[in-house]
Write a protein that holds these residues in place. Structure first.
Motif, short mmCIF file in Angstrom:
data_model
loop_
_atom_site.label_atom_id
_atom_site.label_comp_id
_atom_site.label_asym_id
_atom_site.label_seq_id
_atom_site.Cartn_x
_atom_site.Cartn_y
_atom_site.Cartn_z
N UNK A 1 0.82 -1.21 0.00
CA UNK A 1 0.00 0.00 0.00
C UNK A 1 0.85 1.26 0.00
N UNK A 2 0.19 2.40 -0.21
CA UNK A 2 0.83 3.71 -0.17
C UNK A 2 1.98 3.80 -1.17
N UNK A 3 1.81 3.13 -2.30
CA UNK A 3 2.90 3.07 -3.27
C UNK A 3 2.88 4.22 -4.26
N UNK A 4 4.03 4.48 -4.82
CA UNK A 4 4.16 5.42 -5.94
C UNK A 4 5.25 4.89 -6.84
N UNK A 5 4.86 4.43 -8.00
CA UNK A 5 5.83 3.83 -8.92
C UNK A 5 5.72 4.55 -10.26
N UNK A 6 6.86 5.02 -10.73
CA UNK A 6 6.89 5.76 -11.99
C UNK A 6 7.63 4.93 -13.04
N UNK A 7 6.99 4.74 -14.15
CA UNK A 7 7.61 4.02 -15.28
C UNK A 7 7.82 5.05 -16.39
N UNK A 8 9.06 5.43 -16.57
CA UNK A 8 9.36 6.48 -17.53
C UNK A 8 9.17 5.98 -18.97
N UNK A 9 8.89 6.89 -19.87
CA UNK A 9 8.78 6.48 -21.28
C UNK A 9 10.05 5.74 -21.70
N UNK A 10 9.87 4.74 -22.48
CA UNK A 10 11.03 3.99 -22.96
C UNK A 10 11.47 2.88 -22.02
N UNK A 11 10.91 2.85 -20.82
CA UNK A 11 11.35 1.83 -19.86
C UNK A 11 10.24 0.82 -19.54
N UNK A 12 9.12 1.00 -20.21
CA UNK A 12 7.96 0.15 -19.87
C UNK A 12 8.29 -1.33 -20.04
N UNK A 13 8.90 -1.67 -21.14
CA UNK A 13 9.16 -3.09 -21.40
C UNK A 13 10.10 -3.67 -20.35
N UNK A 14 11.11 -2.91 -19.99
CA UNK A 14 12.05 -3.39 -18.96
C UNK A 14 11.35 -3.52 -17.60
N UNK A 15 10.45 -2.58 -17.33
CA UNK A 15 9.73 -2.64 -16.07
C UNK A 15 8.87 -3.90 -16.00
N UNK A 16 8.23 -4.21 -17.11
CA UNK A 16 7.32 -5.35 -17.12
C UNK A 16 8.04 -6.69 -17.15
N UNK A 17 9.19 -6.72 -17.81
CA UNK A 17 9.86 -8.00 -18.12
C UNK A 17 9.91 -9.00 -16.96
N UNK A 18 10.34 -8.59 -15.76
CA UNK A 18 10.46 -9.60 -14.70
C UNK A 18 9.15 -10.03 -14.05
N UNK A 19 8.07 -9.33 -14.39
CA UNK A 19 6.81 -9.61 -13.69
C UNK A 19 6.18 -10.92 -14.17
N UNK A 20 5.46 -11.54 -13.26
CA UNK A 20 4.72 -12.73 -13.60
C UNK A 20 3.67 -12.39 -14.66
N UNK A 21 3.46 -13.27 -15.60
CA UNK A 21 2.46 -12.97 -16.65
C UNK A 21 1.09 -12.63 -16.08
N UNK A 22 0.78 -13.20 -14.92
CA UNK A 22 -0.54 -12.95 -14.33
C UNK A 22 -0.75 -11.48 -13.99
N UNK A 23 0.33 -10.73 -13.90
CA UNK A 23 0.19 -9.31 -13.58
C UNK A 23 -0.21 -8.47 -14.78
N UNK A 24 -0.10 -9.04 -15.95
CA UNK A 24 -0.49 -8.28 -17.15
C UNK A 24 -2.01 -8.18 -17.19
N UNK A 25 -2.47 -6.97 -17.40
CA UNK A 25 -3.91 -6.74 -17.43
C UNK A 25 -4.54 -7.61 -18.51
N UNK A 26 -5.58 -8.33 -18.16
CA UNK A 26 -6.24 -9.18 -19.15
C UNK A 26 -5.81 -10.63 -19.07
N UNK A 27 -4.83 -10.90 -18.23
CA UNK A 27 -4.41 -12.30 -18.07
C UNK A 27 -4.91 -12.81 -16.72
N UNK A 28 -5.90 -13.66 -16.80
CA UNK A 28 -6.46 -14.25 -15.58
C UNK A 28 -5.73 -15.55 -15.27
N UNK A 29 -6.16 -16.23 -14.21
CA UNK A 29 -5.47 -17.45 -13.79
C UNK A 29 -5.44 -18.53 -14.87
#
Ligand code: TTP
Ligand code: MG
Length: 451
Positions: free
Chosen positions: A204-232
């Motif tokens: 909670x109480x988070x603030x995360x900034x993903x700068x332009x050009x860094x989105x792919x790198x930010x997402x890369x390590x995340x579990x696929x389930x975190x991608x919007x539209x991917x359910x269990x």
């Protein structure tokens, strides 16, 4: 991927990269609301149950505070299961202590501490808090898409710049905490799906900034389930295909994904790469514009009240002019301690764009409260008529001028968010209530200055 602009140089001609999108999601929202009116619950495990009644074991968990989550309590769980993990606190005269055996609590807790506060859902109260939060969001952004009672997207490209986007987002967060008393997690990114993931990234109480050009790198390590539209289910299928992370998905062959999931597979592939060209489209055109401001200490001084109302009147009139909105009704809101909301308004024979008149009428209406101790004042113009279609591209959501439904406090796609008292006031009713409800502040200047 972008069909807009030709250049891919950062900030040049690539509209997609230039957007500054905020996703705001309140932390354990229902529980936070309960804490607002019951401060003793702060820092305690709190469980809010749908279909739950005091002292009973039925119903399901709507949400749990982060302290309660430590014990394995989570949304959608049966209250009975939650009680097994986190017994109910014996409370003074009202609740029992059924199941108050505390041996299965989190590490290192005293037995006496291993119990939680259970409360039934009170959606009307949560909506009133949501209205207050939305007022701030609308004050901070011209484009707000409300997606649920506790979640919204803001496009603030016109209000800030990437260099200072973090400070801007912090300002939004701080205002919500200071003015409403609940915390939000905010994600800032060049598109909606990355912003949503970012807001969830450090809750909670988070603030995360993903700068332009860094989105792919930010997402890369995340579990696929975190991608919007991917359910269990999709996540499981992807794992079976050897795709565990967003990075794996971004590197996958899109044809394989299309074979498996149809066109949706391509969409997920793009999302994993940080490509999301959806624009933040607002959930409506305002039916009123208002601005309000609290005094540090409640005041009886008529001059102080008048000065504040004059400032607010000017701000509201300016905002209406910016929006090409004429108004036919001018109103004030006066909040007297503790949280008694009084609204008064006056309608004119026809729509006007007249800042002086806004001030004059507002001061006139305020006079009734000359002798009152006041903690907050507000000015609102309503019965709006738009002289130009300033949101033409968004009119899919709008009724014709002047009759457009306000989404300032309402979410078009949230059926459980009917009109609040503030909205009722927009319909010309006079509210005079003893509950903590404020109308919205939806206009705002680039400076974001707080009144
Ligand atoms: P969420 O934003 O999903 O959850 P949250 O705000 O409680 O917690 P978080 O900090 O993780 O964002 O949902 C918002 C509110 O919606 C939540 O407070 C209660 C309600 N809700 C339900 O009633 N049932 C549910 O299953 C979920 C997930 C939420
Ligand atoms: Mg939430």
């Amino acid at each position: 991927m972008s069909d807009r602009g030709g250049s891919r140089l950062p900030g040049v001609g690539d509209e997609r990269e230039e957007r500054i999108v905020l996703h705001v999601d309140m932390d354990c929202f229902y529980a936070a609301c309960e804490r607002l009116r019951e401060p003793d619950l702060r820092g305690e495990p709190v469980v809010v149950g749908m279909g739950y009644e005091e002292g009973e074991n039925h119903g399901a968990v709507a949400t749990a505070s982060y302290e309660a989550r430590e014990y394995g309590v989570e949304s959608a769980q049966a209250i009975g299961s939650a009680l097994e993990r986190l017994p109910r606190k014996a409370e003074g005269d009202s609740t029992d202590s059924s199941g108050a055996d505390s041996e299965d609590g989190a590490d290192g807790e005293d037995e006496a501490d291993v119990a939680g506060y259970y409360r039934p859902v009170d959606i009307e109260f949560y909506k009133s808090v949501s209205t207050d939060v939305r007022a701030i969001l609308h004050d901070c952004a011209d484009t707000v898409r409300e997606v649920s009672i506790d979640e919204a997207y803001l496009d603030v490209t016109e209000r800030t710049a990437w260099e200072v986007a973090e400070g801007f987002a912090r300002h939004v967060k701080n205002r919500i905490e200071r003015e409403v008393g609940v915390t939000a997690s905010v994600g800032v990114a060049p598109n909606m799906s990355a912003a949503k993931i970012a807001s969830d990234h450090d809750k909670p109480d988070g603030l995360v900034v993903v700068e332009p050009g860094t989105t792919r790198d930010f997402l890369a390590p995340l579990d696929v389930a975190e991608i919007h539209g991917i359910g269990p289910v999709t996540a499981r299928t992807l794992r079976e295909m050897g795709i565990e992370t967003a990075g794996d998905l971004a590197d996958a062959d899109p044809r394989t994904l299309v074979d498996r999931f149809g066109e949706r597979g391509r969409e997920l592939y793009h999302r994993a790469r940080g490509d999301d060209e959806r624009r933040v489209t607002p959930t409506g055109r305002p039916k009123s514009l208002s601005r309000e401001s609290a005094f540090t200490d409640p005041t009886t001084d008529p001059e102080e009240k008048c000065a504040r109302v004059s400032t607010l009147a000017a701000a509201v009139a300016e905002r209406a002019r910016d929006r090409d909105a004429m108004y036919r009704t001018i109103g004030v809101k006066v909040v007297t301690p503790p949280f008694d909301v009084h609204t008064r308004e006056q309608s004119l024979p026809g729509p006007v764009d007249d800042p002086e008149l806004v001030e004059e009428v507002a001061l006139d209406l305020l006079a009734e409260f000359d002798d009152d101790r006041v903690r907050k004042v507000g000015v609102r113009v309503s019965n709006l008529q738009f002289t130009e279609s300033d949101q033409t591209s968004l009119d899919g959501f709008d009724a014709p001028s002047g009759t457009g439904e306000s989404r300032t406090a309402d979410s078009s796609d949230s059926a459980d968010d009917p009109k609040s008292s503030a909205e009722a006031a927009d319909d010309g009713e006079k509210t005079d209530e003893g509950v903590h409800r404020t109308s919205r502040k939806r206009d705002g200047q680039v400076s974001l200055s707080d009144f």
